[in-house]
Scaffold this motif. Sequence first.
Motif, short mmCIF file in Angstrom:
data_model
loop_
_atom_site.label_atom_id
_atom_site.label_comp_id
_atom_site.label_asym_id
_atom_site.label_seq_id
_atom_site.Cartn_x
_atom_site.Cartn_y
_atom_site.Cartn_z
N LYS A 1 0.83 -1.19 0.00
CA LYS A 1 0.00 0.00 0.00
C LYS A 1 0.87 1.25 0.00
O LYS A 1 1.93 1.29 0.61
CB LYS A 1 -0.92 0.00 1.22
CG LYS A 1 -2.03 -1.03 1.15
CD LYS A 1 -2.97 -0.90 2.34
CE LYS A 1 -4.10 -1.93 2.25
NZ LYS A 1 -5.02 -1.83 3.41
N GLY A 2 0.38 2.27 -0.68
CA GLY A 2 1.10 3.53 -0.75
C GLY A 2 1.78 3.78 -2.09
O GLY A 2 2.21 4.89 -2.36
N PHE A 3 1.85 2.77 -2.95
CA PHE A 3 2.43 2.94 -4.28
C PHE A 3 1.33 3.34 -5.26
O PHE A 3 0.45 2.53 -5.58
CB PHE A 3 3.08 1.65 -4.77
CG PHE A 3 4.43 1.37 -4.18
CD1 PHE A 3 5.58 1.78 -4.84
CD2 PHE A 3 4.56 0.71 -2.98
CE1 PHE A 3 6.83 1.53 -4.32
CE2 PHE A 3 5.81 0.45 -2.44
CZ PHE A 3 6.95 0.86 -3.11
N ASP A 4 1.37 4.58 -5.77
CA ASP A 4 0.44 4.94 -6.84
C ASP A 4 0.89 4.31 -8.15
O ASP A 4 0.10 4.09 -9.06
CB ASP A 4 0.28 6.45 -6.97
CG ASP A 4 1.59 7.19 -7.16
OD1 ASP A 4 2.64 6.53 -7.24
OD2 ASP A 4 1.56 8.43 -7.18
N THR A 5 2.18 4.00 -8.26
CA THR A 5 2.71 3.18 -9.35
C THR A 5 3.94 2.47 -8.84
O THR A 5 4.69 3.01 -8.02
CB THR A 5 3.08 4.01 -10.58
OG1 THR A 5 3.63 3.14 -11.59
CG2 THR A 5 4.09 5.09 -10.27
N TYR A 6 4.15 1.24 -9.30
CA TYR A 6 5.39 0.56 -8.94
C TYR A 6 6.25 0.27 -10.15
O TYR A 6 7.28 -0.40 -10.05
CB TYR A 6 5.12 -0.71 -8.11
CG TYR A 6 4.10 -1.69 -8.65
CD1 TYR A 6 4.48 -2.76 -9.46
CD2 TYR A 6 2.76 -1.58 -8.31
CE1 TYR A 6 3.56 -3.68 -9.92
CE2 TYR A 6 1.82 -2.50 -8.76
CZ TYR A 6 2.23 -3.55 -9.58
OH TYR A 6 1.30 -4.47 -10.03
N GLY B 1 12.45 -11.37 -5.39
CA GLY B 1 12.09 -11.80 -4.04
C GLY B 1 11.96 -10.65 -3.07
O GLY B 1 12.26 -10.81 -1.88
N GLY B 2 11.50 -9.50 -3.54
CA GLY B 2 11.19 -8.39 -2.63
C GLY B 2 12.13 -7.21 -2.67
O GLY B 2 12.01 -6.30 -1.85
N CYS C 1 5.35 -7.38 -8.61
CA CYS C 1 6.08 -6.52 -7.69
C CYS C 1 7.57 -6.91 -7.69
O CYS C 1 7.89 -8.11 -7.73
CB CYS C 1 5.53 -6.65 -6.27
SG CYS C 1 3.73 -6.61 -6.18
N ASP C 2 8.45 -5.92 -7.65
CA ASP C 2 9.90 -6.18 -7.59
C ASP C 2 10.34 -7.17 -8.65
O ASP C 2 10.97 -8.20 -8.37
CB ASP C 2 10.28 -6.68 -6.20
CG ASP C 2 10.06 -5.63 -5.13
OD1 ASP C 2 10.42 -4.47 -5.37
OD2 ASP C 2 9.51 -5.97 -4.07
N SER C 3 10.02 -6.85 -9.89
CA SER C 3 10.29 -7.78 -10.98
C SER C 3 10.72 -7.04 -12.23
O SER C 3 10.61 -5.81 -12.34
CB SER C 3 9.04 -8.60 -11.31
OG SER C 3 8.11 -7.79 -12.04
N ARG D 1 7.95 -3.36 -3.15
CA ARG D 1 8.17 -3.78 -1.76
C ARG D 1 7.27 -4.95 -1.36
O ARG D 1 6.66 -4.97 -0.30
CB ARG D 1 7.98 -2.61 -0.80
CG ARG D 1 8.98 -1.49 -0.99
CD ARG D 1 8.84 -0.43 0.07
NE ARG D 1 9.20 -0.95 1.39
CZ ARG D 1 9.02 -0.27 2.52
NH1 ARG D 1 8.48 0.94 2.49
NH2 ARG D 1 9.37 -0.79 3.68
N ALA D 2 7.18 -5.91 -2.24
CA ALA D 2 6.39 -7.11 -1.96
C ALA D 2 6.97 -8.27 -2.75
O ALA D 2 7.60 -8.08 -3.79
CB ALA D 2 4.92 -6.88 -2.32
N SER D 3 6.76 -9.47 -2.26
CA SER D 3 7.26 -10.65 -2.94
C SER D 3 6.13 -11.63 -3.16
O SER D 3 5.41 -11.98 -2.22
CB SER D 3 8.35 -11.32 -2.11
OG SER D 3 8.81 -12.50 -2.73
#
Length: 418
Positions: free
Chosen positions: A262-267, A318-319, A295-297, A287-289
């Motif tokens: 939560k808190g990412f308007d875009t990742y 992996g995060g 996410c984080d990819s 910030r998630a795996s």
Amino acid sequence: MRRRLLAAATAAAAVVACAHPAAADMAHSTVVSPNPVDFTPHVLDGTVWSMAVVGDTVVVGGAFTKVTDAGRRNTFARKNLFAYGLRDGAIRNFAPQVDGAVYALAAGADGTVYAGGAFKTVNGAGQRGLTRLSLGGQRVSAFNARIGWGDVRAVQARGSRLYAAGTFQNINGVNRAGLARLSAATGAVDTGFDARLTAPGLTRTRVEHFDISPDGSKLIAVGALLRASGYDRTQIAMFDVSGSSAQLTSWYTDAYKPQCMKGFDTYLRQVKFSPDGSYFVVAATGRASSPDRLCDSAARFEAGGSGRHNPTWVQRTGGDSLYAVAVTGSAVYLGGHQRYFNNPYGTDAKGPGPGAVSRVGIGAVSPSTGRALSWNPTRKRGVGVRVFVATPEGLLVGSDTDQLGREYHGRIGMFPLR
């Protein structure tokens, strides 16, 4: 020992220097060496956000105040912009005065460079967010674009056109949310070109990055956007920019609809086309795996076809965040503050999962499979790599730390072609 670049690469560079600057990364026939050249200068503080090659000169932008030569014998005051020789590392007499960070650079015609960022003045003159400079450091006064507020995070020049993206909502008083096309000569807004990006429910519409296909026909944009030209497009949208207006294509993906932390308007952080324009790769944080989210990819998507697209492959850390990508045909280079590749079942808190390989801060993956290549120079992680630029000589890297390839390299370096 000072590395000498191959004569063939130097000759190729001379040819490219005469051509109009290209948007996509340059094709390489092989993976670059893991041993960086020894002659690049060092940025002593802050962060390098952007780099552009203009002829035989590398222009560097970011948020910094001091640079030194490769031998660390002479220190120069350079605030947010400086330049050096591509093939010898010699620091150039290029010291324009900007009062804010420079996030984006693009080579222009006639030995000039466009700079975008969070500045409000250039050499004492009011010019917010976007400027054109000679390699002597002078502001090109005929180019008079100004954003209303916010910043510019990406720029590319194509012939008589300049594309700019960021957090701005207008340029020269013309409403343009996050993405605009301008006259490369004057900075006047192309009033027929409007991507009509919106982000209902978010604080503001923002384009983090974009890239243009090598043939100049397609533009892919990523950022805090939810709709384009009235259609749903979550965090990523493709446009046909071959004509006089911005035409949203039917290409889309729902792969970035799931939320990360939560808190990412875009990742999504960066996107690059392949040298042949057939696909592109997106680098993301979050910030998630999760083995079933992006996410984080890094993810490859095919650029052709219509309708809904799913990733061809996904490389998961992996995060840990990825911020930068380069696509050269022989490799996809990824940079951030990651510790591992091939790590879908690992987590930031618990460490690597089965099959994970160490790729600290920088690494390369196969363009066809997305699996980690053996190339593993390492770098001090920091926040992460912010920019790659593929050149005939090799791969330029800009970041916020001072170790690259197990050597001291202050925030910039270059891995040469083997």
